[in-house]
Every structure is written in C-alpha cells, then in structure tokens.
Design a protein around this motif. Sequence first.
Motif, mmCIF file in Angstrom:
data_model
loop_
_atom_site.group_PDB
_atom_site.id
_atom_site.type_symbol
_atom_site.label_atom_id
_atom_site.label_comp_id
_atom_site.label_asym_id
_atom_site.label_seq_id
_atom_site.Cartn_x
_atom_site.Cartn_y
_atom_site.Cartn_z
ATOM 1 N N ARG A 83 0.849 -1.196 0.000
ATOM 2 C CA ARG A 83 0.000 0.000 0.000
ATOM 3 C C ARG A 83 0.877 1.237 0.000
ATOM 4 N N LEU A 84 0.676 2.077 -1.024
ATOM 5 C CA LEU A 84 1.396 3.340 -1.101
ATOM 6 C C LEU A 84 0.748 4.367 -0.172
ATOM 7 N N SER A 85 1.477 5.412 0.167
ATOM 8 C CA SER A 85 0.939 6.448 1.046
ATOM 9 C C SER A 85 -0.253 7.158 0.402
ATOM 10 N N SER A 86 -0.390 7.052 -0.915
ATOM 11 C CA SER A 86 -1.537 7.631 -1.620
ATOM 12 C C SER A 86 -2.806 6.810 -1.397
ATOM 13 N N GLY A 87 -2.648 5.606 -0.823
ATOM 14 C CA GLY A 87 -3.784 4.717 -0.606
ATOM 15 C C GLY A 87 -3.932 3.656 -1.681
ATOM 16 N N THR A 88 -3.132 3.715 -2.733
ATOM 17 C CA THR A 88 -3.179 2.720 -3.795
ATOM 18 C C THR A 88 -2.640 1.391 -3.272
ATOM 19 N N ASP A 89 -3.402 0.325 -3.516
ATOM 20 C CA ASP A 89 -3.012 -1.020 -3.076
ATOM 21 C C ASP A 89 -2.576 -1.866 -4.247
ATOM 22 N N TYR A 90 -1.551 -2.675 -4.002
ATOM 23 C CA TYR A 90 -1.110 -3.671 -4.975
ATOM 24 C C TYR A 90 -0.939 -4.997 -4.252
ATOM 25 N N ARG A 102 2.372 -8.808 -10.294
ATOM 26 C CA ARG A 102 1.386 -7.912 -9.681
ATOM 27 C C ARG A 102 0.007 -8.448 -10.039
ATOM 28 N N ILE A 103 -0.844 -8.596 -9.026
ATOM 29 C CA ILE A 103 -2.214 -9.011 -9.274
ATOM 30 C C ILE A 103 -3.062 -7.749 -9.283
ATOM 31 N N ASN A 104 -3.633 -7.453 -10.426
ATOM 32 C CA ASN A 104 -4.380 -6.217 -10.619
ATOM 33 C C ASN A 104 -5.742 -6.274 -9.923
ATOM 34 N N THR A 105 -6.356 -5.121 -9.720
ATOM 35 C CA THR A 105 -7.631 -5.056 -9.005
ATOM 36 C C THR A 105 -8.753 -5.781 -9.747
ATOM 37 N N ASP A 106 -8.637 -5.943 -11.065
ATOM 38 C CA ASP A 106 -9.672 -6.662 -11.808
ATOM 39 C C ASP A 106 -9.413 -8.171 -11.834
ATOM 40 N N GLY A 107 -8.383 -8.633 -11.106
ATOM 41 C CA GLY A 107 -8.087 -10.061 -11.019
ATOM 42 C C GLY A 107 -7.109 -10.570 -12.056
ATOM 43 N N THR A 108 -6.730 -9.723 -13.011
ATOM 44 C CA THR A 108 -5.734 -10.129 -13.997
ATOM 45 C C THR A 108 -4.339 -9.962 -13.392
ATOM 46 N N THR A 109 -3.331 -10.451 -14.085
ATOM 47 C CA THR A 109 -1.965 -10.365 -13.565
ATOM 48 C C THR A 109 -1.044 -9.667 -14.556
ATOM 49 N N SER A 110 0.029 -9.080 -14.014
ATOM 50 C CA SER A 110 1.068 -8.451 -14.830
ATOM 51 C C SER A 110 2.413 -8.870 -14.272
ATOM 52 N N ASN A 111 3.294 -9.328 -15.124
ATOM 53 C CA ASN A 111 4.643 -9.691 -14.688
ATOM 54 C C ASN A 111 5.457 -8.428 -14.450
ATOM 55 N N LEU A 112 6.000 -8.299 -13.250
ATOM 56 C CA LEU A 112 6.937 -7.215 -12.960
ATOM 57 C C LEU A 112 8.342 -7.641 -13.344
ATOM 58 N N ALA A 113 8.642 -8.939 -13.157
ATOM 59 C CA ALA A 113 9.960 -9.476 -13.503
ATOM 60 C C ALA A 113 9.809 -10.941 -13.877
ATOM 61 N N THR A 114 10.664 -11.391 -14.780
ATOM 62 C CA THR A 114 10.722 -12.808 -15.163
ATOM 63 C C THR A 114 12.182 -13.240 -15.132
ATOM 64 N N GLY A 115 12.420 -14.532 -15.222
ATOM 65 C CA GLY A 115 13.790 -15.038 -15.279
ATOM 66 C C GLY A 115 14.489 -15.107 -13.938
ATOM 67 N N LYS A 116 13.747 -15.001 -12.857
ATOM 68 C CA LYS A 116 14.342 -15.130 -11.522
ATOM 69 C C LYS A 116 14.524 -16.606 -11.199
ATOM 70 N N SER A 117 15.175 -16.901 -10.097
ATOM 71 C CA SER A 117 15.516 -18.269 -9.736
ATOM 72 C C SER A 117 14.272 -19.154 -9.617
ATOM 73 N N THR A 118 14.418 -20.392 -10.090
ATOM 74 C CA THR A 118 13.355 -21.390 -9.954
ATOM 75 C C THR A 118 13.783 -22.497 -8.988
ATOM 76 N N ASN A 119 14.836 -22.259 -8.234
ATOM 77 C CA ASN A 119 15.296 -23.223 -7.237
ATOM 78 C C ASN A 119 14.143 -23.553 -6.286
ATOM 79 N N GLY A 120 14.001 -24.814 -5.932
ATOM 80 C CA GLY A 120 12.908 -25.242 -5.061
ATOM 81 C C GLY A 120 12.914 -24.586 -3.691
ATOM 82 N N ALA A 121 14.072 -24.067 -3.258
ATOM 83 C CA ALA A 121 14.173 -23.438 -1.936
ATOM 84 C C ALA A 121 13.845 -21.941 -1.960
ATOM 85 N N VAL A 122 13.501 -21.399 -3.123
ATOM 86 C CA VAL A 122 13.185 -19.973 -3.224
ATOM 87 C C VAL A 122 11.996 -19.644 -2.334
ATOM 88 N N ARG A 123 12.150 -18.565 -1.575
ATOM 89 C CA ARG A 123 11.040 -18.017 -0.797
ATOM 90 C C ARG A 123 11.164 -16.505 -0.870
#
Length: 199
Positions: A83-90, A102-123
């Motif tokens: 939540r930004l100080s403007s009140g906008t939620d993401y 990012r999960i948009n308010t209408d329920g759709t999604t947008s990738n902010l980044a791709t190609g990050k680690s797929t290691n099973g221990a990622v959290r």
Amino acid sequence: MATAALVFGQRFKSYRVDTFVGGLDVKTTKLRLSRLKHGNRLTAASNMLLTTEGGVTKRFGKVAINTVTLGATVQIKGGIQFRLSSGTDYQVVGTSDGRVVRINTDGTTSNLATGKSTNGAVRYRFAVYNDLLHITNGFDAPMTWDGTTFANMAGSPPATGRVVVMHGNRAFMTATAVPSRLYWSKLNNTLDWTGTTDA
C-alpha cells in the motif's frame, strides 16, 4: 455453561466451556475430559483461532484476488499487500517459475519481472520503506518496486539477499552467501549499503 438440548432419538451431548487455555486436546479420552473440574480444552476446533489469553475468535477469511491462473503447476512462494501512502493497493507475489507478479484489481496479472531463480528453496520476502517495496529471494539480487519502476536494488546490497526487514529507518538483510552475517543500509536510505560510519 451451555448445554445442547436433548432431542428424542439422539445421544445426549453436553458442552461446557470455562476457558480455552488448555488448547486443542485430541489425546485425552472423553471420559477423562468430562471429569475435569474446569472445562478448559477443545476436542475439535474448526475455522477458529485460539488467542494467547485462552479465548477463541473466528478464523480470518480469505478472498480470491486473481481471476487468471498463474499456471497449472505454479506455486506462490511469497506475497504482500503493498500500500502506497496515496492509498493505492497492490498485491505482489513471487512464483516458483521465476516471476514477480502484480495481481491487478480486476483479477488479472502483470509480470513485474521474469527469469528469476526457480530453485525449489526460493522463498520471496518483502518489506516496505517510504513507498518502496524491497524484495528478496535468497538467490537473485535484491529488487525494488515503487508502483511504477521495477529494478535491482541500488546501493550495493548483499548479492543474494535472503531476508529483508525494516527497523529504525534502516533496512536489515541477511544473505545466502554468509547466512550468519547481518547487513544494514544507511540511516534513512535503504538504497545505500556502502556506509561504514553511519552506525
């Protein structure tokens, strides 16, 4: 004390509650529980949370926030309501297939980044300071997002930031490379990790 009404053809059931400090008890027999002077244990607990004071509250609900699947086998490996100080939620999540989404308010999604680690221990772990979302996963360079621009974190943070938290106007971080070491940013500047005289 509350007692259920006896209905013809049903077995008598009694329910007595003084406190729940005994917690959930599924090992003690019902006969032994019925002989306790003060009822303080649960034998079944569904859709509820026990407080540290021995009380009970309804389990917090859940809401579906996306209408588009992230993928049939994709797991969410961490998330935050940013939540930004403007009140906008993401809603922002890290996924097992190497994306920050990012999960948009209408329920759709947008990738902010791709190609990050797929290691099973990622959290994925998240922390917010001055309208800036800080993101770590223990395998990739720490990241930031301000609601518009997604980037690798500036200011020479640990290369594989694992846990990030904010405290006392600083960012604190651990790293996969040296898990016993604690790193911290400059005072009031979470994007500068180079200072040695700013204790």
